[in-house]
Design a protein around this motif. Sequence first.
Motif, mmCIF file in Angstrom:
data_model
loop_
_atom_site.group_PDB
_atom_site.id
_atom_site.type_symbol
_atom_site.label_atom_id
_atom_site.label_comp_id
_atom_site.label_asym_id
_atom_site.label_seq_id
_atom_site.Cartn_x
_atom_site.Cartn_y
_atom_site.Cartn_z
ATOM 1 N N TYR A 110 2.910 -2.028 -4.196
ATOM 2 C CA TYR A 110 2.741 -2.118 -5.650
ATOM 3 C C TYR A 110 1.187 -2.194 -6.025
ATOM 4 O O TYR A 110 0.800 -1.798 -6.757
ATOM 5 N N TYR A 111 0.653 -3.271 -5.208
ATOM 6 C CA TYR A 111 -0.820 -3.355 -5.435
ATOM 7 C C TYR A 111 -1.696 -2.474 -4.915
ATOM 8 O O TYR A 111 -2.864 -2.887 -5.193
ATOM 9 N N ILE A 112 -1.275 -1.405 -4.360
ATOM 10 C CA ILE A 112 -2.158 -0.250 -4.155
ATOM 11 C C ILE A 112 -1.736 0.772 -4.924
ATOM 12 O O ILE A 112 -2.715 1.476 -5.802
ATOM 13 N N ILE A 113 -0.312 1.081 -5.355
ATOM 14 C CA ILE A 113 -0.050 2.161 -6.298
ATOM 15 C C ILE A 113 -0.548 1.981 -7.630
ATOM 16 O O ILE A 113 -1.142 2.624 -8.325
ATOM 17 N N ALA A 114 -0.061 0.878 -8.127
ATOM 18 C CA ALA A 114 -0.381 0.397 -9.536
ATOM 19 C C ALA A 114 -1.766 0.422 -9.788
ATOM 20 O O ALA A 114 -2.465 1.028 -10.744
ATOM 21 N N ALA B 66 -4.716 5.709 4.665
ATOM 22 C CA ALA B 66 -4.377 4.280 5.135
ATOM 23 C C ALA B 66 -3.643 3.233 4.001
ATOM 24 O O ALA B 66 -2.821 2.341 4.193
ATOM 25 N N TYR B 67 -4.079 3.631 2.644
ATOM 26 C CA TYR B 67 -3.538 2.732 1.767
ATOM 27 C C TYR B 67 -2.734 3.421 0.901
ATOM 28 O O TYR B 67 -1.327 3.389 0.652
ATOM 29 N N GLN C 271 2.838 4.920 -0.807
ATOM 30 C CA GLN C 271 3.938 5.864 -1.226
ATOM 31 C C GLN C 271 4.987 6.087 -0.205
ATOM 32 O O GLN C 271 6.304 6.205 -0.549
ATOM 33 N N LYS C 272 4.710 5.970 1.086
ATOM 34 C CA LYS C 272 5.849 6.103 1.910
ATOM 35 C C LYS C 272 6.743 4.838 2.073
ATOM 36 O O LYS C 272 7.946 4.978 2.126
ATOM 37 N N VAL C 273 6.075 3.741 1.789
ATOM 38 C CA VAL C 273 7.045 2.381 1.591
ATOM 39 C C VAL C 273 7.612 2.408 0.324
ATOM 40 O O VAL C 273 8.868 2.095 0.423
ATOM 41 N N ARG C 274 7.105 2.965 -0.663
ATOM 42 C CA ARG C 274 7.970 3.193 -1.942
ATOM 43 C C ARG C 274 9.163 3.970 -1.391
ATOM 44 O O ARG C 274 10.244 3.543 -2.227
ATOM 45 N N ARG C 275 9.099 4.848 -0.882
ATOM 46 C CA ARG C 275 10.330 5.871 -0.576
ATOM 47 C C ARG C 275 11.382 4.967 0.203
ATOM 48 O O ARG C 275 12.494 5.017 0.087
ATOM 49 N N LEU C 276 10.897 4.230 1.268
ATOM 50 C CA LEU C 276 11.734 3.354 1.782
ATOM 51 C C LEU C 276 12.459 2.379 0.939
ATOM 52 O O LEU C 276 13.344 2.081 1.298
ATOM 53 N N ILE C 277 11.675 1.821 0.134
ATOM 54 C CA ILE C 277 12.249 0.648 -1.023
ATOM 55 C C ILE C 277 13.229 1.644 -1.668
ATOM 56 O O ILE C 277 14.251 1.011 -2.065
#
Lengths: 482, 483
Positions: free
Chosen positions: A306-310, A370-371, A376-382
């Motif tokens: 979140y603290y990358i994407i937002a 790297a960020y 975004q990949k993590v977001r899809r996992l979530i």
Amino acid sequence: MHDKTVAELARDLEQGTVSSVELTRHFLDRIRQDDTRYNSFITVTEDEALKDAKAADDRRARGEATPWTGIPFAHKDIFCTDGVRTTCGSRMLENFVPPYDATVTARFRDAGAVCLGKTNMDEFAMGSSTESSYYGATVNPWGDNLVPGGSSGGSAAAVAARLVPAATGTDTGGSIRQPAAMCGITGLKPTYGRVSRYGMIAFASSLDQGGTMARTAEDNALMLNVMAGFDPKDSTCIDRPVPDYTANLNEPLKGLKVGLPKEYFTDQLDDRMAGQVRAAIAEYEKLGATVQEISLPNTHLAIAAYYIIAPAEASANLSRFDGVRYGYRCEAPKDLMDLYTRTRAEGFGEEVKRRILVGTYALSAGYYDAYYLKAQKVRRLIQQDFIEAFKSVDIIMGPAAPTPAFGIGSKTDDPVKMYLEDIYTIAINLAGVPAMSVPAGQIDGLPVGLQLIGNYFDEARLLNAAHQFQQATDWHTLTPAG
Amino acid sequence: MQWEVVIGLEIHVQLATQTKIFSGTSTAYGAAPNTQASAVDLAMPGTLPVANEQAFRYATMFGLAIDAEINRRSVFERKNYFYPDLPKGYQTTQLAQPIVGPGHVDIRLENGAEKRVRIHHAHLEEDAGKSLHEDYHGMTGIDLNRAGTPLIEIVTEPDMRSAEEAVAFARKLHGLVTSLGICDGDMSQGSMRFDVNVSIRPQGTDQLGTRTETKNLNSFRFMEAAIHHEVERQIDILEDGGEIVQETRLYNGDRDESRSMRTKEEANDYRYFPCPDLLPVEIDDAFIDSLRSAMPELPDAKEARFKADYGLSDYDAGLLSNNAATADYFEATAKTGGDAKLAANWILGELSARLNAAELNIKQSPVSAERLGTLVQRIADNTLSSSGAKKVFEALWNGDEADVDAIIDREGLKQVSDTGELEKLVDSVLADMGDQIEQYRAEDDPKKRKKLMGGFMGPLMKASKGQGNPKLLNDILQKKLEG
């Protein structure tokens, strides 16, 4: 009168026991008397409100009333209001008067609701305490030295203090649910795409969602009936039928499958908070729900992602505030670079600047993969975690916030501590699913929220579950002493 | 040393949509500043973009015309930089997933050979506004009427080897987009703008040299001049033992000068990322097929048809078919005029010369195709001599509103083609020219005879008040002299 819910006030208006003008005067009086203490409003629109109330009474007399005609309420100062200053809690927009309505604003206007003013918020919705507002911190009605949560802290405090029966909010990482929990009210963040974002000043476009804040689940349902629905002006708004969200409120909960993510109930969770949440869940079991443990295995990655994407999205969204076309402009700029740098240095507060810097860094050449890409990949996992979980349960439950309201100034020096306020809410925004906070207990006399998380577009089921809980408990009726 | 020039182009083509790419605002050119800028175009807080479907149709049509892969999924990204005429602080464009993938455009070179220029891709994006630096007393005026106008940016491979090839390609492209009807092709209004990437390398080597990019050239002439200028600049540097700096340059066509705008080190980090306000756009086969079946006739097909149907030469057919407006004008003129070759000659000759001199395009021609067609008809049926035709054309060009036939009558330009009448005229003129007749008949050298013959035509034309059909007069004269 001010202790009544929207549903009750609507009945009174319909029966003619009170007029909208009377209601509006009453709530405006309360704001005038009490809000010096809470600072929950940035702008109070007394004249417009009385004019709208008169128009609402006329409309009712013509037999053209909707359930909202004549009901006083407030907008978070992030929703653009045609002809009324919209600041987003920032110096940057201190004098900004939009020549257009947000779609949400227009829908309440069309329904005949009476907006009393614009509520306080963290600057550009960046914060969890409403302390980063350029217009001063909002005080939680439950304690003079306590924050109301944030960023929709003004709306939460105004509803808790009975200055308005309902208010709009927005939720990017918990900004409706966390302040609702801390102020002892009921708040709903709908599915991403359920409510139009047009005219809602953007913080993080892929996470922002407008929602509802009121004392009861029923009032939240009434609000969502007005707000939800397709808007051709918002490409991310989903064209899907809008049910009557009040229709299923009274369905029994027998057989409701509740999932408790083991990742939410670790030793990180405060014992007393865990106790309150478990007690509320026991209440659901009494109502006929079955409870099972589930897993949302990527929960621990949510805050980092979140603290990358937002901030990345915010860094671009806030580029338009450049002093060229509207909003704050520095005095006597020497040249273009001076105009940009001083306008933005002077117009934005510290937290906003911090997030612009973080986002700019995360998107920079050499760091993007790297960020941003990884986040975004993590977001899809979530997202996948939630999709999997909802194959076996109807609603996921847990705490809405890690603690009750904390002291004003107690976390302002440590941004990371502040960010951890949203530890239970952020993953929901990343996944885009709907979630609510419902008053469900107290710790040291301060309200605690139970979070209900639903499947995509399952707002009706959430509201039903919250309403049934509120039929069986009275946490939502508790009033701050003030 | 012999140098080889390597050129790649990036071309911004304004799409002829009614409204902007992300808002419903009109794209019409020439309105008062900022009168065509809505809340969305001004990037007012909370406003959101909605993609224009017509822009996708036009981009897809372009892709089909260059035989390119049409990407079924395309993604808008934000290109972040601050500039006063860029309201959002980022340009919404496509990067990793553009709508049009690799394709090609075939051009004809001076020597008649065909050459294939590969297109790397073409993507959709929004235009910026304009910064106006004059007339604002040291300040800068911002006009956002253009902000949000849809563009396709076409990026070629470095396949061109001379300024002339680059111009041939640019003209071909201009013909293509105007024939497709996706761009009005009006270069003076910035409808097509060229960025030119130029590098040089020793003849016979494979490795590309360091390139420079000269931006924002909006005429074929300036583009050609800018390339020549840049090639010479690079040759001078390399032959003096220097190195080319990778940089963006600006060319001043009026002075034939260029200067560095920024070097690679100073280049922006645009921090591209997918625009979260716009979902990826998916198009399906039905969308593409419907456009494919409705494609207008393209210049290559038109050229072939002009040769087959009208008997035009390669050269004339090529010139007339490349521009849709010119082609339409030609066909209308030929239809009225009846004589296609004569119509082609007038359009490519007199009309083109006059239009060029007046800096007008063919749509702005003061002489309509119908009127030029009537003129052609009167030449073909011998009503007008070529000198008479020029006089009529002059009147039409200058806005004479009378009919072509009325002008001919009024100006007494009708040619006399009655052979009996002309014979009497010749007899009466020759009656006073006995000496010259003797001289002519005594001359053996055919060249000199021809010259002496000219000596009779002057008095004959004078005697006919310029109205005698010169060809018939010539025939009669010859017969009489030989007799």
